[in-house]
Design a protein around this motif. Structure first.
Motif, PDB file in Angstrom:
ATOM      1  N   TYR A 191       0.809  -1.218   0.000  1.00 28.32           N
ATOM      2  CA  TYR A 191       0.000   0.000   0.000  1.00 28.32           C
ATOM      3  C   TYR A 191       0.847   1.276   0.000  1.00 28.32           C
ATOM      4  N   TRP A 192       2.151   1.143  -0.182  1.00 29.55           N
ATOM      5  CA  TRP A 192       3.019   2.320  -0.242  1.00 29.55           C
ATOM      6  C   TRP A 192       2.671   3.165  -1.461  1.00 29.55           C
ATOM      7  N   GLY A 193       2.982   4.447  -1.375  1.00 35.70           N
ATOM      8  CA  GLY A 193       2.842   5.350  -2.513  1.00 35.70           C
ATOM      9  C   GLY A 193       1.410   5.776  -2.807  1.00 35.70           C
ATOM     10  N   GLN A 194       0.482   5.485  -1.899  1.00 35.13           N
ATOM     11  CA  GLN A 194      -0.916   5.846  -2.109  1.00 35.13           C
ATOM     12  C   GLN A 194      -1.392   6.932  -1.148  1.00 35.13           C
ATOM     13  N   GLY A 195      -0.473   7.466  -0.331  1.00 33.75           N
ATOM     14  CA  GLY A 195      -0.817   8.553   0.577  1.00 33.75           C
ATOM     15  C   GLY A 195      -1.485   8.122   1.871  1.00 33.75           C
ATOM     16  N   TYR A 196      -1.534   6.828   2.144  1.00 34.33           N
ATOM     17  CA  TYR A 196      -2.209   6.368   3.356  1.00 34.33           C
ATOM     18  C   TYR A 196      -1.480   6.808   4.631  1.00 34.33           C
ATOM     19  N   ALA A 197      -0.151   6.749   4.639  1.00 33.16           N
ATOM     20  CA  ALA A 197       0.593   7.140   5.843  1.00 33.16           C
ATOM     21  C   ALA A 197       0.341   8.606   6.161  1.00 33.16           C
ATOM     22  N   TYR A 198       0.399   9.470   5.147  1.00 31.73           N
ATOM     23  CA  TYR A 198       0.154  10.892   5.401  1.00 31.73           C
ATOM     24  C   TYR A 198      -1.285  11.133   5.837  1.00 31.73           C
ATOM     25  N   GLU A 199      -2.233  10.513   5.173  1.00 27.59           N
ATOM     26  CA  GLU A 199      -3.642  10.708   5.515  1.00 27.59           C
ATOM     27  C   GLU A 199      -3.910  10.313   6.970  1.00 27.59           C
ATOM     28  N   ALA A 200      -3.388   9.172   7.378  1.00 32.71           N
ATOM     29  CA  ALA A 200      -3.576   8.716   8.751  1.00 32.71           C
ATOM     30  C   ALA A 200      -2.825   9.602   9.737  1.00 32.71           C
ATOM     31  N   ALA A 201      -1.574   9.903   9.438  1.00 36.03           N
ATOM     32  CA  ALA A 201      -0.754  10.688  10.364  1.00 36.03           C
ATOM     33  C   ALA A 201      -1.296  12.109  10.522  1.00 36.03           C
ATOM     34  N   ALA A 202      -1.759  12.724   9.452  1.00 34.44           N
ATOM     35  CA  ALA A 202      -2.329  14.074   9.554  1.00 34.44           C
ATOM     36  C   ALA A 202      -3.572  14.063  10.444  1.00 34.44           C
ATOM     37  N   ALA A 203      -4.389  13.026  10.326  1.00 33.85           N
ATOM     38  CA  ALA A 203      -5.578  12.909  11.177  1.00 33.85           C
ATOM     39  C   ALA A 203      -5.177  12.698  12.636  1.00 33.85           C
ATOM     40  N   ILE A 204      -4.110  11.954  12.863  1.00 33.94           N
ATOM     41  CA  ILE A 204      -3.640  11.723  14.232  1.00 33.94           C
ATOM     42  C   ILE A 204      -3.113  13.016  14.841  1.00 33.94           C
ATOM     43  N   VAL A 205      -2.386  13.806  14.063  1.00 34.03           N
ATOM     44  CA  VAL A 205      -1.900  15.094  14.563  1.00 34.03           C
ATOM     45  C   VAL A 205      -3.086  15.967  14.996  1.00 34.03           C
ATOM     46  N   GLN A 206      -4.118  16.042  14.169  1.00 36.24           N
ATOM     47  CA  GLN A 206      -5.305  16.829  14.517  1.00 36.24           C
ATOM     48  C   GLN A 206      -5.985  16.277  15.775  1.00 36.24           C
ATOM     49  N   HIS A 207      -6.091  14.978  15.859  1.00 28.93           N
ATOM     50  CA  HIS A 207      -6.702  14.326  17.019  1.00 28.93           C
ATOM     51  C   HIS A 207      -5.882  14.621  18.287  1.00 28.93           C
ATOM     52  N   ALA A 208      -4.571  14.522  18.182  1.00 30.38           N
ATOM     53  CA  ALA A 208      -3.695  14.792  19.328  1.00 30.38           C
ATOM     54  C   ALA A 208      -3.862  16.226  19.815  1.00 30.38           C
ATOM     55  N   GLN A 209      -3.926  17.161  18.877  1.00 31.31           N
ATOM     56  CA  GLN A 209      -4.014  18.578  19.238  1.00 31.31           C
ATOM     57  C   GLN A 209      -5.407  18.967  19.744  1.00 31.31           C
ATOM     58  N   HIS A 210      -6.434  18.588  19.009  1.00 33.45           N
ATOM     59  CA  HIS A 210      -7.766  19.123  19.287  1.00 33.45           C
ATOM     60  C   HIS A 210      -8.640  18.251  20.177  1.00 33.45           C
ATOM     61  N   VAL A 211      -8.437  16.945  20.169  1.00 34.05           N
ATOM     62  CA  VAL A 211      -9.251  16.050  20.991  1.00 34.05           C
ATOM     63  C   VAL A 211      -8.514  15.690  22.278  1.00 34.05           C
ATOM     64  N   LEU A 212      -7.279  15.244  22.147  1.00 35.68           N
ATOM     65  CA  LEU A 212      -6.509  14.823  23.320  1.00 35.68           C
ATOM     66  C   LEU A 212      -5.847  15.998  24.034  1.00 35.68           C
ATOM     67  N   ARG A 213      -5.760  17.142  23.346  1.00 34.86           N
ATOM     68  CA  ARG A 213      -5.177  18.374  23.914  1.00 34.86           C
ATOM     69  C   ARG A 213      -3.718  18.169  24.350  1.00 34.86           C
ATOM     70  N   ILE A 214      -2.987  17.424  23.555  1.00 31.95           N
ATOM     71  CA  ILE A 214      -1.565  17.199  23.810  1.00 31.95           C
ATOM     72  C   ILE A 214      -0.810  18.480  23.471  1.00 31.95           C
ATOM     73  N   ARG A 215       0.117  18.859  24.317  1.00 31.53           N
ATOM     74  CA  ARG A 215       0.860  20.108  24.119  1.00 31.53           C
ATOM     75  C   ARG A 215       2.065  19.934  23.191  1.00 31.53           C
ATOM     76  N   THR A 216       2.739  18.792  23.304  1.00 31.54           N
ATOM     77  CA  THR A 216       3.942  18.547  22.508  1.00 31.54           C
ATOM     78  C   THR A 216       3.873  17.143  21.938  1.00 31.54           C
ATOM     79  N   LEU A 217       4.105  17.054  20.640  1.00 31.09           N
ATOM     80  CA  LEU A 217       4.094  15.778  19.940  1.00 31.09           C
ATOM     81  C   LEU A 217       5.496  15.507  19.414  1.00 31.09           C
TER      82      LEU A 217
END
Length: 176
Positions: A105-131
């Protein structure tokens, strides 16, 4: 048996909590040569060992911290394409983002799509200060991805258990 829970959905992916039923997939993922080269040998060669690793790793972190590494599934057909999420390590002062996608599944943008969603989740839902993010020195794809996610190189270090040289990246979030 623990029920799986969907944590995040993106246009193409479902990120859900791991269960013991994921043992065969997990065993295959952690024994892929790319996982071993970039993340490390886990010595998981039986379904029993995979179940134990899931129980004491992602499943335990989810229960204890409210986040973990999640199973990445394609929404279109439920195919497991990898894992991504947050990991808490004693060797870092905060959670780090982790991801691994099966080579098919490499080269299809899945890692970025998942990781970008995790960054948003960490910041806005979990309220993590530093990642944090960590990579092996030679993993250029992961280095590019961390930079694309807004994490910046902080330092080289040696992290347990293997004490291999590792890049450490960091992103601080402003809390409103």
């Amino acid at each position: 048996m623990t029920e799986s829970m969907t944590v995040i959905e993106t246009p193409r992916l479902r990120l859900r909590t791991a269960t013991l039923d994921d043992a065969a997939f997990y065993m295959e993922l952690v024994n892929d040569p790319s996982w071993i080269a970039n993340i490390g040998q886990r010595n998981i060669h039986t379904l029993e060992a995979a179940r134990a690793a899931l129980e004491t790793g992602p499943m335990a972190q989810q229960r204890e911290l409210g986040y973990s590494l999640y199973i990445l599934e394609r929404r279109s057909d439920g195919a497991p394409v990898g894992m991504a999420g947050l990991v808490r390590r004693d060797s870092l002062p905060g959670p780090d983002i982790g991801y691994a996608v099966r080579p098919a599944y490499w080269g299809q943008g899945y890692a970025y799509e998942a990781a970008a969603a995790i960054v948003q989740h960490a910041q806005h839902v979990l309220r993590i200060r530093t990642l944090f993010g960590i990579t092996s020195l030679q993993n250029q794809a992961s280095i590019r991805l961390l930079n694309k996610l807004g994490l910046r190189f902080e330092r080289f270090t040696r992290l347990p258990p293997a004490a291999k040289e590792t890049n450490v990246y960091r992103r601080d979030f402003r809390q409103d």
